[in-house]
Design a protein around this motif. Structure first.
Motif, PDB file in Angstrom:
ATOM      1  N   ASP A   1       0.798  -1.226   0.000  1.00  0.00           N
ATOM      2  CA  ASP A   1       0.000   0.000   0.000  1.00  0.00           C
ATOM      3  C   ASP A   1       0.829   1.273   0.000  1.00  0.00           C
ATOM      4  N   ASP A   2       2.140   1.170  -0.210  1.00  0.00           N
ATOM      5  CA  ASP A   2       2.922   2.367  -0.517  1.00  0.00           C
ATOM      6  C   ASP A   2       2.462   2.884  -1.884  1.00  0.00           C
ATOM      7  N   TYR A   3       2.712   4.153  -2.167  1.00  0.00           N
ATOM      8  CA  TYR A   3       2.343   4.690  -3.464  1.00  0.00           C
ATOM      9  C   TYR A   3       3.180   5.924  -3.786  1.00  0.00           C
ATOM     10  N   VAL A   4       3.173   6.287  -5.062  1.00  0.00           N
ATOM     11  CA  VAL A   4       3.768   7.535  -5.512  1.00  0.00           C
ATOM     12  C   VAL A   4       2.879   8.122  -6.596  1.00  0.00           C
ATOM     13  N   LEU A   5       2.683   9.433  -6.556  1.00  0.00           N
ATOM     14  CA  LEU A   5       1.914  10.151  -7.557  1.00  0.00           C
ATOM     15  C   LEU A   5       2.780  11.281  -8.092  1.00  0.00           C
ATOM     16  N   LYS A   6       2.926  11.337  -9.407  1.00  0.00           N
ATOM     17  CA  LYS A   6       3.699  12.400 -10.052  1.00  0.00           C
ATOM     18  C   LYS A   6       2.786  13.161 -11.002  1.00  0.00           C
ATOM     19  N   GLU A   7       2.569  14.437 -10.709  1.00  0.00           N
ATOM     20  CA  GLU A   7       1.693  15.229 -11.565  1.00  0.00           C
ATOM     21  C   GLU A   7       2.331  15.500 -12.910  1.00  0.00           C
ATOM     22  N   SER A   8       3.652  15.638 -12.947  1.00  0.00           N
ATOM     23  CA  SER A   8       4.357  15.856 -14.211  1.00  0.00           C
ATOM     24  C   SER A   8       5.518  14.869 -14.297  1.00  0.00           C
ATOM     25  N   ALA A   9       5.168  13.609 -14.559  1.00  0.00           N
ATOM     26  CA  ALA A   9       6.187  12.566 -14.634  1.00  0.00           C
ATOM     27  C   ALA A   9       7.038  12.708 -15.887  1.00  0.00           C
ATOM     28  N   LYS A  10       6.493  13.373 -16.910  1.00  0.00           N
ATOM     29  CA  LYS A  10       7.229  13.587 -18.151  1.00  0.00           C
ATOM     30  C   LYS A  10       6.530  14.654 -18.966  1.00  0.00           C
ATOM     31  N   SER A  11       7.311  15.487 -19.640  1.00  0.00           N
ATOM     32  CA  SER A  11       6.760  16.470 -20.575  1.00  0.00           C
ATOM     33  C   SER A  11       7.023  16.001 -21.998  1.00  0.00           C
ATOM     34  N   PHE A  12       6.098  16.321 -22.919  1.00  0.00           N
ATOM     35  CA  PHE A  12       6.287  15.965 -24.321  1.00  0.00           C
ATOM     36  C   PHE A  12       5.515  16.960 -25.180  1.00  0.00           C
ATOM     37  N   THR A  13       5.683  16.849 -26.486  1.00  0.00           N
ATOM     38  CA  THR A  13       5.091  17.820 -27.404  1.00  0.00           C
ATOM     39  C   THR A  13       4.095  17.162 -28.340  1.00  0.00           C
ATOM     40  N   VAL A  14       2.947  17.808 -28.522  1.00  0.00           N
ATOM     41  CA  VAL A  14       1.943  17.381 -29.497  1.00  0.00           C
ATOM     42  C   VAL A  14       1.839  18.481 -30.555  1.00  0.00           C
ATOM     43  N   GLN A  15       1.986  18.112 -31.822  1.00  0.00           N
ATOM     44  CA  GLN A  15       2.037  19.115 -32.889  1.00  0.00           C
ATOM     45  C   GLN A  15       1.008  18.867 -33.981  1.00  0.00           C
ATOM     46  N   ARG A  16       0.615  19.960 -34.632  1.00  0.00           N
ATOM     47  CA  ARG A  16      -0.299  19.919 -35.779  1.00  0.00           C
ATOM     48  C   ARG A  16       0.520  19.628 -37.039  1.00  0.00           C
ATOM     49  N   ALA A  17       0.230  18.534 -37.729  1.00  0.00           N
ATOM     50  CA  ALA A  17       1.000  18.112 -38.896  1.00  0.00           C
ATOM     51  C   ALA A  17       1.075  19.224 -39.940  1.00  0.00           C
ATOM     52  N   SER A  18       2.206  19.302 -40.624  1.00  0.00           N
ATOM     53  CA  SER A  18       2.437  20.376 -41.593  1.00  0.00           C
ATOM     54  C   SER A  18       2.668  19.831 -43.005  1.00  0.00           C
ATOM     55  N   LYS A  19       2.367  20.682 -43.996  1.00  0.00           N
ATOM     56  CA  LYS A  19       2.615  20.375 -45.401  1.00  0.00           C
ATOM     57  C   LYS A  19       3.249  21.595 -46.059  1.00  0.00           C
ATOM     58  N   LEU A  20       4.085  21.355 -47.073  1.00  0.00           N
ATOM     59  CA  LEU A  20       4.757  22.454 -47.768  1.00  0.00           C
ATOM     60  C   LEU A  20       4.915  22.086 -49.241  1.00  0.00           C
ATOM     61  N   THR A  21       4.523  22.999 -50.121  1.00  0.00           N
ATOM     62  CA  THR A  21       4.632  22.759 -51.561  1.00  0.00           C
ATOM     63  C   THR A  21       5.587  23.768 -52.196  1.00  0.00           C
ATOM     64  N   VAL A  22       6.012  23.481 -53.437  1.00  0.00           N
ATOM     65  CA  VAL A  22       6.870  24.397 -54.179  1.00  0.00           C
ATOM     66  C   VAL A  22       6.619  24.228 -55.671  1.00  0.00           C
ATOM     67  N   ASP A  23       6.739  25.328 -56.408  1.00  0.00           N
ATOM     68  CA  ASP A  23       6.620  25.288 -57.865  1.00  0.00           C
ATOM     69  C   ASP A  23       7.482  26.396 -58.440  1.00  0.00           C
ATOM     70  N   ALA A  24       8.514  26.008 -59.199  1.00  0.00           N
ATOM     71  CA  ALA A  24       9.430  26.974 -59.811  1.00  0.00           C
ATOM     72  C   ALA A  24       9.112  27.079 -61.303  1.00  0.00           C
ATOM     73  N   THR A  25       8.912  28.301 -61.809  1.00  0.00           N
ATOM     74  CA  THR A  25       8.574  28.509 -63.220  1.00  0.00           C
ATOM     75  C   THR A  25       9.346  29.710 -63.773  1.00  0.00           C
ATOM     76  N   PRO A  26       9.596  29.799 -65.104  1.00  0.00           N
ATOM     77  CA  PRO A  26       9.247  28.775 -66.102  1.00  0.00           C
ATOM     78  C   PRO A  26      10.230  27.607 -66.105  1.00  0.00           C
ATOM     79  N   GLU A  27       9.829  26.514 -66.723  1.00  0.00           N
ATOM     80  CA  GLU A  27      10.664  25.330 -66.885  1.00  0.00           C
ATOM     81  C   GLU A  27      10.519  24.834 -68.319  1.00  0.00           C
TER      82      GLU A  27
END
Length: 259
Positions: A140-166
């Motif tokens: 019946d011993d115990y431990v509670l950690k409110e911030s046992a680890k920090s990490f990052t959650v991110q919004r996925a990204s997209k990137l396009t390119v178009d070079a002209t004239p070709e």
């Protein structure tokens, strides 16, 4: 044990997506139970697209001289779990971790969570998240950690390119356009990421790496546009370094044949 009431309060609140948990205070411990080696998503940022849920695995080690009882982890976004605006309970009947025995005093534990746009992810929750964790010993011993680890959650990204004239004649001007967008977890679509610095880069046909030519900022719709002088055959691309809420991304190179 008051800790059992705390776990019930946290679990119930998260299940309702409320996270108003007055019973969940800061770190607590009684006896020699210890939590260590907490790893989220293999140590990498959690990147989530516009619609599909992302399964996230958390692993940790629990030790107690009398033997390990049970363990649980909860993910949340906010300064504290009391003030969190969203979070996630582990998959399974009661949200407890699955633990395997290492020896008489040690277990390795695993929990899997689903982070889903529009459910427990809103745009403002991108960035820093934390792991709330609890473990008990057979005595019946115990431990509670409110911030046992920090990490990052991110919004996925997209990137396009178009070079002209070709193709283009040597020493003539080419126009390079593109767009930087990222997942909008509230609409289920990708939207332009505004006012962000993005590098225009060039790689000669025979080279293996890119060189930065200039930095351009995205406009109000996330669009990019600039000009440069074409001198030799090669590939042009845009490259974004990323932010705390959005991962780095580079467009596939667009080849320009110089005559």
């Amino acid at each position: 044990m008051r800790i059992r009431a705390t776990v019930a309060a946290v679990s119930g609140a998260l299940a309702l997506s409320a996270l108003a948990v007055p019973a969940a205070h800061a770190d607590e411990a009684e006896g020699d139970t210890a939590i260590s080696n907490v790893v989220v998503n293999g140590g990498k940022a959690v990147v989530v697209g516009a619609t599909a849920k992302k399964s996230v695995t958390v692993t940790f080690t629990v030790k107690d001289a009398a033997g390990v009882g049970w363990a649980q982890a909860i993910l949340y976004h906010g300064a504290t779990i009391d003030s969190s605006d969203t979070g996630a309970l582990a998959n399974g009947r009661d949200g407890r971790a699955t633990c395997t025995t290492v020896n008489a005093t040690t277990k390795n534990c695993t929990s899997t969570f689903d982070l889903a746009p529009g459910l427990n992810l809103i745009n403002s929750s991108a960035g820093g998240w934390k792991v709330w964790a609890i473990a008990t010993g057979k005595d019946d011993d115990y431990v509670l950690k409110e911030s046992a680890k920090s990490f990052t959650v991110q919004r996925a990204s997209k990137l396009t390119v178009d070079a002209t004239p070709e193709p283009v004649k040597k020493s003539r001007t080419i126009t390079v356009t593109g767009k930087l967008s990222r997942a909008n977890w509230e609409t289920g679509k990708y939207a332009g990421y505004t006012a962000q610095p993005v590098k225009l880069q060039f790689r000669k046909k025979s080279a293996t790496s890119y060189t930065t030519l200039k930095t351009v900022k995205t406009n109000a719709t996330g669009a990019l546009k600039t000009t440069t002088t074409a001198t030799v055959d090669g590939y042009y691309r845009y490259s974004f370094a990323g932010t705390s809420t959005t991962p780095a991304v580079s467009a596939a190179g667009d080849y320009v044949d110089v005559k």
